[in-house]
Scaffold this motif. Structure first.
Motif, PDB file in Angstrom:
ATOM      1  N   ALA A 468       0.911  -1.102  -0.519  1.00 47.84           N
ATOM      2  CA  ALA A 468      -0.255   0.374  -0.211  1.00 47.84           C
ATOM      3  C   ALA A 468       0.778   1.452   0.021  1.00 47.84           C
ATOM      4  CB  ALA A 468      -0.840   0.174   1.207  1.00 47.84           C
ATOM      5  N   ASP A 469       2.039   1.127   0.726  1.00 48.23           N
ATOM      6  CA  ASP A 469       3.158   2.326   1.182  1.00 48.23           C
ATOM      7  C   ASP A 469       3.885   2.153   0.316  1.00 48.23           C
ATOM      8  OD1 ASP A 469       4.578  -0.243   1.396  1.00 48.23           O
ATOM      9  OD2 ASP A 469       4.895   1.234   3.276  1.00 48.23           O
ATOM     10  N   SER A 545       1.955   3.329   7.496  1.00 50.02           N
ATOM     11  CA  SER A 545       2.342   4.489   7.005  1.00 50.02           C
ATOM     12  C   SER A 545       0.774   4.875   6.855  1.00 50.02           C
ATOM     13  CB  SER A 545       2.907   3.414   5.066  1.00 50.02           C
ATOM     14  OG  SER A 545       2.019   2.845   4.923  1.00 50.02           O
ATOM     15  N   ARG A 546       0.404   5.835   6.373  1.00 52.91           N
ATOM     16  CA  ARG A 546      -0.639   6.027   6.265  1.00 52.91           C
ATOM     17  C   ARG A 546      -1.518   5.637   5.741  1.00 52.91           C
ATOM     18  NH1 ARG A 546       1.575  10.623   5.635  1.00 52.91           N
ATOM     19  NH2 ARG A 546       0.875  12.218   7.056  1.00 52.91           N
ATOM     20  N   GLU A 547      -0.531   5.527   4.280  1.00 46.46           N
ATOM     21  CA  GLU A 547      -1.688   4.217   3.463  1.00 46.46           C
ATOM     22  C   GLU A 547      -2.006   3.332   3.564  1.00 46.46           C
ATOM     23  OE1 GLU A 547       1.038   7.177   1.404  1.00 46.46           O
ATOM     24  OE2 GLU A 547       1.755   5.651   3.019  1.00 46.46           O
ATOM     25  N   GLU A 548      -1.790   2.286   4.283  1.00 48.48           N
ATOM     26  CA  GLU A 548      -1.801   1.362   5.207  1.00 48.48           C
ATOM     27  C   GLU A 548      -3.248   1.154   6.198  1.00 48.48           C
ATOM     28  OE1 GLU A 548       2.258  -1.505   4.934  1.00 48.48           O
ATOM     29  OE2 GLU A 548       2.356   0.499   6.638  1.00 48.48           O
ATOM     30  N   VAL A 549      -2.730   2.011   6.758  1.00 51.54           N
ATOM     31  CA  VAL A 549      -3.854   2.526   7.464  1.00 51.54           C
ATOM     32  C   VAL A 549      -5.416   3.163   6.364  1.00 51.54           C
ATOM     33  CG1 VAL A 549      -4.745   4.292   9.406  1.00 51.54           C
ATOM     34  CG2 VAL A 549      -2.583   3.119   9.248  1.00 51.54           C
ATOM     35  N   LYS A 550      -5.346   4.194   5.601  1.00 54.28           N
ATOM     36  CA  LYS A 550      -6.908   3.745   4.874  1.00 54.28           C
ATOM     37  C   LYS A 550      -7.218   2.304   3.448  1.00 54.28           C
ATOM     38  CE  LYS A 550      -7.802   6.831   0.670  1.00 54.28           C
ATOM     39  NZ  LYS A 550      -6.979   7.360  -0.466  1.00 54.28           N
TER      40      LYS A 550
END
Length: 747
Positions: A468-469, A545-550
């Motif tokens: 994702a990141d 990461s932010r992308e992983e959380v999203k």
């Protein structure tokens, strides 16, 4: 060099001299002329390499008789002998002119015609240089050598071989039917003569196609000897019978793809008859007649080993069994043959090859598969679908059915492909990643069940989280592979395929289409286990990461889990991996807080003591993750044993795409056409409603009937062939409908 085997007993060689290398160093050419006082004729068979000078002509190519009949009267068998005492003109006659003599004899030729004949003997001996009657005069010499000298045992096996090669070259010098028939007959006799001390069925069988009106003599002799000896007929001789018997009914595949037919027939013959078919001894005796063109040799007695044999061609049993086997072999090549009939330039392409049984594929395709297997044997190989196909001759886009056949052929060579359309995967695009790995060599599909399908969902989601990141870290990849290895409820081959699937999914974005629908039927315990696994994956490298959380938030909603719970799970996952207090626990809380606010430490932290830079795996963390993996696996195993989830498996067994099963024999339903089932009868009615269809239109129609388009067309055409011996459709795009058959169906 003289050839002792060419002498006639004690006949004196006083009027003919032949030059060559006799080992004495006296090699050279010697003019043939009759010494004074010659009292008897001399006849010699000249072999290639020996030089004969007659007048101003030197002849080195051999294969003819020479003699001197000035003091001896030539006999009937001497018509083929070049009389060195006969007059030869300085200029030859028109070589294309008919010499008008039947049968021709050298002594009855004019001096000009003799010149023409000798000039041809001294030349490369092409048909364009001379009339057919001269060719027959030359052929008489071969017949005399085989039927007289050969029957007396004066011809060696090596010489038979040289004569065979020369006669095979001469066969096509003239298209005249009589010429070709007599040359072939003599070749048959030579084949029989070479087996005088053994058995014809132990010799190499002849090749070619049927000519004349009966089975060639050498084939009948081989079968007759096998019958007398109660010996199984070898596969090569059985193939020779079906190809050379003019009474056999041959379908188009036999002549359109002869090499493939030969291999299929021989394989099926051995499967059916093992060592070979046993032929009974029938009453009709085989009449072995050489039928030479040289009339003087027609009553020459035959060697004893050719007498008293049964003529197997006089009974129908063996022929009927071979006809049935030939039909079955041609049927196996039906689709391949029809495809080549429409696309002759496609021979050797992967599309055409995929219509063949894998064991008769061309050598080039087999070599490419063997090379690929050698590369894959070391480790899983990641490539693109386009790169994989580039190793084979592909003319266009492979249909799903053909791709399934291709994957099945690779599987037989011990190469497994992921994704595999036979397991329900979509057809890859040229740029899509594919993984190749070693698997047991079998064409059977891998076992799939609900547990395996759930595992594929988990791997796909974990790979999506890991990348994702931007790119998956080594720690994330290692965790996913450890998780797969810990799923003890799966078979080893399933685990290997899942690891390959993970590598593929890490190379490209996972499609979210239909993902929610696949996750909905799962029990709550499985959904929770999946969520736990994904959190582990995100935490594996110590940084979320932010992308992983999203992405995790989106997946939690698909799993019907509260997205707010994600942050608790991330915090607990980080705590479990870091220990129960101190700096790591505090760091985990800060990471959870940062995740919640969107301020997440970046991946790639190296200092495990710096809680502001994220987490770094250490031995304690790995052990903790392994314990968590085991816990999730136990949950999954319990769920799979106690409650099978109602997961819709997408074509988990696509064997029909490779080779449709034979339909059960049931009474046709009302309205059924050509013995087809309801769906295919409806499809047939739709086909004949128009003279032509685009492929897209037919794809829609097949989808409405829940049929695979290529399979449906093939089944309709097979039914049409069974009823009318013609396919109903022709072409690929557009698909044209045979209007004559459509009218027959309407009637």
């Amino acid at each position: 060099m003289t050839n002792p085997s060419g002498s006639y007993g004690d006949e004196p060689l006083v009027t003919v001299s032949v030059s060559g290398d006799d080992g004495s160093g006296n090699a050279g050419s010697y003019r043939i002329k009759a010494p004074a006082g010659a009292s008897a004729s001399s006849t010699r068979w000249i072999m290639p390499g020996e030089t004969v000078d007659i007048g101003d002509l030197s002849i080195e190519r051999g294969f003819f008789y020479v003699g001197d009949f000035r003091r001896a009267r030539p006999g009937p068998v001497d018509a083929c002998v070049v009389d060195t005492g006969a007059q030869v003109a300085q200029e030859g006659a028109n070589p294309a002119a008919d010499i008008g003599i039947l049968p021709p004899a050298y002594t009855t030729l004019s001096a000009e015609e003799r010149r023409t004949y000798l000039e041809w003997l001294a030349s490369p001996r092409r048909k364009s240089d001379i009339h057919t009657r001269y060719l027959f005069l030359h052929l008489f010499g071969f017949e005399r050598r085989v039927l007289l000298d050969g029957a007396a045992g004066r011809v060696s096996e090596a010489e038979y071989g040289e004569m065979t090669r020369e006669l095979q070259r001469m066969l096509n010098l003239d298209a005249d039917y009589s010429w070709q028939r007599h040359v072939r007959n003599l070749l048959e006799i030579i084949g029989l003569m070479t087996a005088r001390t053994g058995k014809v069925y132990d010799q190499a069988p002849p090749n070619g196609s049927a000519t004349g009106y009966q089975v060639p003599l050498n084939v009948r002799v081989a079968f007759g000897q096998a019958a007398l000896d109660n010996h199984p007929v070898p596969a090569g001789w059985a193939l020779a019978w079906v190809k050379l018997d003019p009474m056999m009914i041959r379908r188009a595949a036999v002549t359109r793809c002869p090499d493939e037919f030969d291999r299929v027939f021989v394989r099926r013959y051995r499967e059916r008859f093992h060592e070979g078919m046993l032929v009974p001894v029938n009453r009709t005796r085989l009449n072995v007649l050489p039928q030479p063109a040289f009339k003087a040799l027609q009553n020459v007695p035959l060697p004893g080993f050719l007498l008293g044999l049964p003529d197997v061609a006089a009974v129908t049993g063996p022929r009927n069994r071979l006809q049935l086997l030939m039909n079955e072999s041609a049927d196996a090549l039906g689709a391949f043959s029809r495809y080549l009939g429409r696309n002759p330039e496609a021979y050797g392409s992967l599309e055409a090859t995929l219509m063949l049984p894998p064991d008769v594929w061309p050598d080039a395709t087999r070599d490419a598969i063997a090379a690929l297997a050698a590369e894959v044997s070391g480790a899983t190989r990641l490539t693109t679908f386009g790169a994989l196909l580039s190793r084979f001759k592909v003319m266009g886009t492979l249909t799903r059915d053909k791709l399934a056949s291709f994957n099945a052929a690779l599987a037989q060579a011990g190469i497994a492909v992921e994704p595999d359309v036979r397991l329900g995967a979509r057809t890859p695009k040229p740029d899509d990643a594919v993984a190749l790995f070693v698997a047991p060599a079998t064409s059977a599909l891998a076992h799939t069940d609900d547990a395996y399908v759930v595992a594929t969902l988990m791997v796909d989601l974990a790979a999506a989280v890991a990348r994702a990141d931007g790119a998956a870290s080594a720690a994330e990849i290692a965790l996913i592979e450890r998780e797969i290895a810990a799923w003890s409820h799966l078979e080893p081959l399933q685990q290997t395929r899942l690891k390959a699937r993970n590598l593929v999914q890490l190379q490209q974005a996972v499609s979210g289409a239909g993902l929610k629908k696949k996750l909905e039927p799962l029990p709550a315990a499985v959904k929770q286990a999946i969520a736990c696994f994904l959190v582990q994956t995100a935490n594996a490298d110590g940084t979320v990461s932010r992308e992983e959380v999203k992405l995790l938030e989106k997946i939690y909603r698909m799993l019907d889990l509260d997205p707010q719970r994600l942050y608790i799970d991330l915090h607990q996952g980080a705590s479990a991996a870091s220990g129960s207090g101190g700096v790591r626990a505090a760091g985990a809380r800060r990471v959870a807080g940062a995740v919640k606010t969107g301020k997440v430490p970046k991946a790639g932290a190296h200092d495990a003591r710096s809680t502001n830079e994220g987490f770094v795996l250490d031995t304690a963390r790995i052990a903790a993750l392994q314990q968590e993996t085991a816990r999730v696996s136990a949950i999954l195993a319990d769920v799979f044993v106690e409650e099978q989830p109602a997961v819709a498996v997408e074509a988990s067994n696509a064997q029909d795409a490779v080779e449709p099963d034979e339909p059960e024999e049931v009474a046709p339903a009302p309205g059924a056409l050509l013995g087809l089932d309801d769906a295919h009868s409806t499809f047939l009615r739709l086909l004949v409603s128009r003279p032509a269809w685009t492929r897209a239109e037919l794809a829609d129609a097949a989808a409405d009937l829940e049929l695979m388009l290529d399979g449906a067309i093939e089944q309709v055409n097979e039914a049409s062939l069974d009823h009318w011996d013609e396919p109903l459709t022709d072409g690929d795009d557009p698909v044209e409908i045979n209007q004559d058959l459509a009218q027959r169906l309407a009637a």
